[in-house]
Design a protein around this motif. Structure first.
Motif, PDB file in Angstrom:
ATOM      1  N   ALA A 275      24.547 -41.558   6.587  1.00 17.76           N
ATOM      2  CA  ALA A 275      24.439 -42.264   5.310  1.00 17.76           C
ATOM      3  C   ALA A 275      24.515 -43.778   5.517  1.00 17.76           C
ATOM      4  O   ALA A 275      23.780 -44.543   4.875  1.00 17.76           O
ATOM      5  N   LEU A 276      25.377 -44.227   6.426  1.00 19.85           N
ATOM      6  CA  LEU A 276      25.466 -45.659   6.722  1.00 19.85           C
ATOM      7  C   LEU A 276      24.164 -46.184   7.310  1.00 19.85           C
ATOM      8  O   LEU A 276      23.696 -47.276   6.947  1.00 19.85           O
TER       9      LEU A 276
ATOM     10  N   GLY B   4      23.638 -32.974   6.818  1.00 19.33           N
ATOM     11  CA  GLY B   4      22.627 -33.561   5.946  1.00 19.33           C
ATOM     12  C   GLY B   4      23.048 -33.552   4.492  1.00 19.33           C
ATOM     13  O   GLY B   4      22.767 -34.497   3.737  1.00 19.33           O
ATOM     14  N   TYR B   5      23.715 -32.488   4.073  1.00 18.10           N
ATOM     15  CA  TYR B   5      24.192 -32.409   2.693  1.00 18.10           C
ATOM     16  C   TYR B   5      25.241 -33.476   2.412  1.00 18.10           C
ATOM     17  O   TYR B   5      25.204 -34.158   1.373  1.00 18.10           O
ATOM     18  N   ILE B   6      26.182 -33.633   3.338  1.00 19.01           N
ATOM     19  CA  ILE B   6      27.210 -34.662   3.169  1.00 19.01           C
ATOM     20  C   ILE B   6      26.575 -36.047   3.220  1.00 19.01           C
ATOM     21  O   ILE B   6      26.993 -36.965   2.493  1.00 19.01           O
TER      22      ILE B   6
ATOM     23  N   PHE C  58      27.072 -38.995   0.328  1.00 24.07           N
ATOM     24  CA  PHE C  58      27.523 -40.360   0.593  1.00 24.07           C
ATOM     25  C   PHE C  58      26.425 -41.378   0.293  1.00 24.07           C
ATOM     26  O   PHE C  58      26.705 -42.479  -0.210  1.00 24.07           O
ATOM     27  N   LEU C  59      25.182 -41.043   0.615  1.00 22.75           N
ATOM     28  CA  LEU C  59      24.081 -41.974   0.350  1.00 22.75           C
ATOM     29  C   LEU C  59      23.923 -42.205  -1.149  1.00 22.75           C
ATOM     30  O   LEU C  59      23.705 -43.345  -1.591  1.00 22.75           O
ATOM     31  N   ALA C  60      24.050 -41.139  -1.945  1.00 17.03           N
ATOM     32  CA  ALA C  60      24.001 -41.301  -3.402  1.00 17.03           C
ATOM     33  C   ALA C  60      25.161 -42.178  -3.880  1.00 17.03           C
ATOM     34  O   ALA C  60      25.000 -42.990  -4.798  1.00 17.03           O
ATOM     35  N   GLY C  61      26.331 -42.012  -3.243  1.00 14.32           N
ATOM     36  CA  GLY C  61      27.465 -42.859  -3.609  1.00 14.32           C
ATOM     37  C   GLY C  61      27.222 -44.312  -3.285  1.00 14.32           C
ATOM     38  O   GLY C  61      27.531 -45.207  -4.091  1.00 14.32           O
TER      39      GLY C  61
ATOM     40  N   ALA D 148      34.229 -38.445  -1.276  1.00 16.48           N
ATOM     41  CA  ALA D 148      34.858 -37.915  -0.067  1.00 16.48           C
ATOM     42  C   ALA D 148      35.774 -36.738  -0.395  1.00 16.48           C
ATOM     43  O   ALA D 148      35.802 -35.733   0.330  1.00 16.48           O
ATOM     44  N   LEU D 149      36.498 -36.829  -1.508  1.00 16.08           N
ATOM     45  CA  LEU D 149      37.367 -35.730  -1.918  1.00 16.08           C
ATOM     46  C   LEU D 149      36.547 -34.498  -2.272  1.00 16.08           C
ATOM     47  O   LEU D 149      36.888 -33.372  -1.874  1.00 16.08           O
TER      48      LEU D 149
END
Length: 299
Positions: free
Chosen positions: A92-93, A178-180, A184-187, A222-223
């Motif tokens: 995501a970063l 990929g799901y995570i 994170f990318l949406a966040g 993250a939670l």
């Protein structure tokens, strides 16, 4: 009264079949399993069984095999969650910084999710242990060319618990990272640009920008990811079954043990294992749901 019926009646009728099916196949079967776990139904015999209370649970937690399966599950869960969060956040970063062909990379990262755990387990089982089975002769030759002779013996027959269960977690990490990453990318994309600009104007370095501004904004995500991954780790039955089979003590988790117990027609013990797994899920999910409801109420 008639007005309320006209308002709520059609919606209630639409939901009624779903509520009935959910009530029977989920909550009804949970109640049946709990009731069975309190009996002495240790065979497939028909007829009523005698109630023994929580005796089956006491036997479970004094049984070395069940305790071993819990330890395996704990190690598997930690390795799976840590690995998935690390790789998901890293990807995501990289995408959040902006790279050419971002849509292609997103598709590549998300593609493993389209593969079933059974198919993934079979392939990863060959890769991790190519010396077993007639179907793996081609892989044997490939690994001989690459001089990877350390994989000649089944990897789950040696090594520590951490090594064994981390190897089991590797395919799951590959599938779920990929799901995570998408979460994170949406966040990242949902953080207002003004926050970044204000931090840069105040002289924050790129590291401090992420450490003190961006990452705290991602704590709810993250939670949520932690709860989702913890729940998934309890359901990796198909992956473990495909990689090592159901009879490997070193990789046995409660779901595999429940399956083996049920095949021996020990219904009471299998039901008790299932209820223990349900309790573990409840410990993970109920606090999160309570926190979510409280947050929504405060807002």
């Amino acid at each position: 009264m008639h007005g309320r019926i006209r308002t709520w009646g059609p919606g209630a009728l639409v939901l009624l079949p779903t509520v009935l099916l959910l009530g029977y196949f989920v909550y009804g079967l949970i109640a049946w399993s709990f009731n069975t776990s309190l009996t002495n139904r240790h065979t497939a015999r028909k007829g009523p069984a005698d109630y023994v209370g929580f005796e089956n649970y006491g036997h479970l937690f004094s049984e070395d095999r069940f305790l071993n399966s819990l330890k395996n599950l704990g190690v598997l869960t930690v390795a799976f969650i840590v690995g998935t969060l690390v790789f998901g956040l890293l990807w995501a970063l990289l995408l959040e910084k902006g790279v050419p062909g971002e849509s292609i990379f997103r598709s590549i990262y998300l593609f493993p999710m389209a593969i079933s755990m059974i198919a993934s387990g079979v392939v990863w089982g060959w890769l991790l242990n190519p010396s077993t089975g007639d179907d793996a002769r081609g892989l044997n030759r490939l690994f001989e060319i690459l001089h990877l002779h350390f994989l000649e013996n089944p990897w789950w027959t040696a090594g520590s618990r951490w090594t064994t269960m981390a190897s089991i977690a590797l395919p799951a990490v590959w599938q779920m990272s990929g799901y995570i990453m998408a979460l994170f990318l949406a966040g990242f994309r949902g953080i207002p640009p003004e926050l970044r600009e204000a931090a840069r104007v105040d002289g924050a370095s790129e590291f401090k920008l992420y450490r003190h501004v961006l990452f705290p904004q991602l704590s709810p995500i993250a939670l949520s990811a932690l709860i989702i991954l913890g729940h998934i780790s309890l359901k990796l039955f198909d992956l473990i079954y495909a990689i090592t089979g159901p009879n490997q003590f070193r990789t046995e988790v409660p779901a595999i043990l429940m399956w083996n117990t049920l095949l021996r027609s020990d219904q009471a013990k299998a039901a008790a294992i299932g209820i223990v797994m349900l309790a573990v899920v409840a410990v993970l999910v109920i606090p999160y749901l309570a926190w979510t409801v409280r947050q929504e109420t405060e807002e």
